[in-house]
Design an enzyme around this catalytic site. Sequence first.
Site, mmCIF file in Angstrom:
data_model
loop_
_atom_site.group_PDB
_atom_site.id
_atom_site.type_symbol
_atom_site.label_atom_id
_atom_site.label_comp_id
_atom_site.label_asym_id
_atom_site.label_seq_id
_atom_site.Cartn_x
_atom_site.Cartn_y
_atom_site.Cartn_z
ATOM 1 N N ASP A 105 0.858 -1.177 0.000
ATOM 2 C CA ASP A 105 0.000 0.000 0.000
ATOM 3 C C ASP A 105 0.901 1.236 0.000
ATOM 4 O O ASP A 105 2.102 1.141 0.259
ATOM 5 C CB ASP A 105 -0.910 -0.034 1.235
ATOM 6 N N ASP A 107 -0.366 5.213 0.678
ATOM 7 C CA ASP A 107 -0.735 6.201 1.697
ATOM 8 C C ASP A 107 -0.753 5.549 3.076
ATOM 9 O O ASP A 107 -1.452 4.565 3.297
ATOM 10 C CB ASP A 107 -2.116 6.785 1.388
#
Length: 352
Positions: A105, A107
């Site tokens: 991932d 953010d």
Amino acid sequence: VLQHTYMHPSRGGLLCGAAVMKMMMARGYQHLPHHRHHVRGFFSRSLVRCNYSRSSSDMHHQAVISAHLPSSIWTPHKTKVATLYPKASPAEIADIRNMEGFILDMDGVIYHGETVLPGVPEFLSWIVSSGKKYLFLTNSSERTPEQLAHKIHRLTGISLPAANFHTCALSTAHFLASQQPYGRAYVIGEVGLIKALEDVGYTVLHEGIWNQREDKENVDVDFVVVGETANYDSTRINRAAELVRRGARLVGSNRDVRDRMHEGFIASTGALITPIEMTSDRKAYYVGKPNSLIMSHALKKFVNVPRSQIAIIGDNMDTDIVGGVEADINTVLVLSGVTAHKDLPRWAYRPK
């Protein structure tokens, strides 16, 4: 009967009423005496599923209560959370390092906005130099893969190929093209989502183009698609809701309701699309994590790598971790983003 029934400690089961109350009090749950009347009323209407384990030393039951109780009732002491949800040990860190492939991932894992998180440049250098297979999988639809690769280079000085970035915008475009090829969509979103739809042959209408059309009152679209954007107002909400009421299907690029930004949070797609759902009386379909569609797109990048050798690293239990659990791959939760350590008892599943 349920109030006086006790299940074998090595099995899962159902408890209700007094039995659960006794267990919660015995295990150190806070403020329970002040809310006994509320808890009794709650359990008289509901069943609570528990997961049990029995310690070989003290034979005490341990329960993770999966119920939507007020936090003042069911939040356990910090020591209980640390015991039931320990952080990774050195041996587990070594197992993670030995994985062949990583789904990352962005953010909350790689950066907060324009601030790269500590240790990220070293980690990215290691993952490239060690020959690991990797893919950045983000629920952000704002940027194209090329823009994301440029951002990583700007923040860390490390050049990575755009092919190693996959966004929920790409999976959203794939979904629309499979449902109705070469259709028309009204989009509330940024360039990453717009370009992804145009690349699969879609005609994209957004508010700027819409206002230029003389026939706009008679234009129908196949889909209304919403992603993250700063260009969000009542005009767009009302336009989208009206199109949905006229027959367009409502699609969200992801279901995240908030994203971590520096020391706070900002509204994400799940929050932005809610007014449209409420106004149109229609429910959206969400394509991003944890949808199995985007997870299958990601796993196609790991040719000849068994799932047992792939780990997803994320900061959100509701998207990254459950997506990995349902895809049957290893899951690693970092505490630098959305999910905090104290919140872990809310979920029936754990990172593994």
